[in-house]
Motif scaffolding. Structure first.
Motif, mmCIF file in Angstrom:
data_model
loop_
_atom_site.group_PDB
_atom_site.id
_atom_site.type_symbol
_atom_site.label_atom_id
_atom_site.label_comp_id
_atom_site.label_asym_id
_atom_site.label_seq_id
_atom_site.Cartn_x
_atom_site.Cartn_y
_atom_site.Cartn_z
ATOM 1 N N ALA A 109 33.386 -4.388 14.353
ATOM 2 C CA ALA A 109 32.477 -3.861 15.360
ATOM 3 C C ALA A 109 33.159 -2.768 16.167
ATOM 4 C CB ALA A 109 32.025 -4.982 16.294
ATOM 5 N N TRP A 110 32.363 -2.016 16.905
ATOM 6 C CA TRP A 110 32.850 -0.919 17.742
ATOM 7 C C TRP A 110 33.936 -1.380 18.711
ATOM 8 C CZ3 TRP A 110 32.518 -0.074 23.043
ATOM 9 C CH2 TRP A 110 32.842 1.206 23.476
ATOM 10 N N ARG B 82 23.766 -4.063 12.490
ATOM 11 C CA ARG B 82 24.040 -5.444 12.905
ATOM 12 C C ARG B 82 24.113 -6.311 11.667
ATOM 13 N NH1 ARG B 82 22.334 -8.580 18.082
ATOM 14 N NH2 ARG B 82 23.274 -10.560 17.567
ATOM 15 N N VAL C 2 27.630 -9.975 13.692
ATOM 16 C CA VAL C 2 28.331 -8.899 14.383
ATOM 17 C C VAL C 2 27.354 -7.794 14.745
ATOM 18 C CG1 VAL C 2 30.207 -7.223 14.199
ATOM 19 C CG2 VAL C 2 30.370 -9.410 12.995
ATOM 20 N N ARG C 3 27.385 -7.376 15.998
ATOM 21 C CA ARG C 3 26.565 -6.229 16.405
ATOM 22 C C ARG C 3 27.463 -5.016 16.539
ATOM 23 N NH1 ARG C 3 26.409 -5.435 22.096
ATOM 24 N NH2 ARG C 3 27.772 -6.906 23.154
ATOM 25 N N GLN C 4 26.889 -3.849 16.535
ATOM 26 C CA GLN C 4 27.608 -2.575 16.627
ATOM 27 C C GLN C 4 28.636 -2.423 15.503
ATOM 28 O OE1 GLN C 4 29.040 -2.855 20.703
ATOM 29 N NE2 GLN C 4 27.317 -1.623 21.404
ATOM 30 N N VAL C 5 28.226 -2.756 14.278
ATOM 31 C CA VAL C 5 29.114 -2.650 13.114
ATOM 32 C C VAL C 5 29.444 -1.180 12.844
ATOM 33 C CG1 VAL C 5 29.279 -2.989 10.615
ATOM 34 C CG2 VAL C 5 28.271 -4.767 12.058
#
Length: 73
Positions: free
Chosen positions: A7-8, A48, A61-64
């Motif tokens: 992620a970010w 995501r 996972v968000r902001q991949v």
């Protein structure tokens, strides 16, 4: 081999190829860029990752930002 998703913010999760193989682990993993037809917002996007069947959301996972195939010694 394993697939590492980052992620970010640097959060990472890993999946063995066996987990993702429909003949072995059958983990249903989705990499999405939309929700209900709309592009993901900055809080969740640009991509995501969602894992169906996990009892906890730790591997969602968000902001991949990256997916890597890595060798596991």
């Amino acid at each position: 081999m394993a697939v590492v998703v980052e992620a970010w913010d640097g959060y990472r999760v890993a999946f063995t190829l066996g987990e993702l193989d429909p003949l072995l682990g059958k983990a249903e993993v989705v990499l999405a860029d939309r929700c209900n037809g709309a592009m993901l917002d900055a809080e969740d996007g640009p991509f995501r990752l969602a894992v169906a069947g996990d009892t906890r959301g730790a591997r969602s996972v968000r902001q991949v930002v990256t997916l890597q195939l890595v060798a596991v010694p």
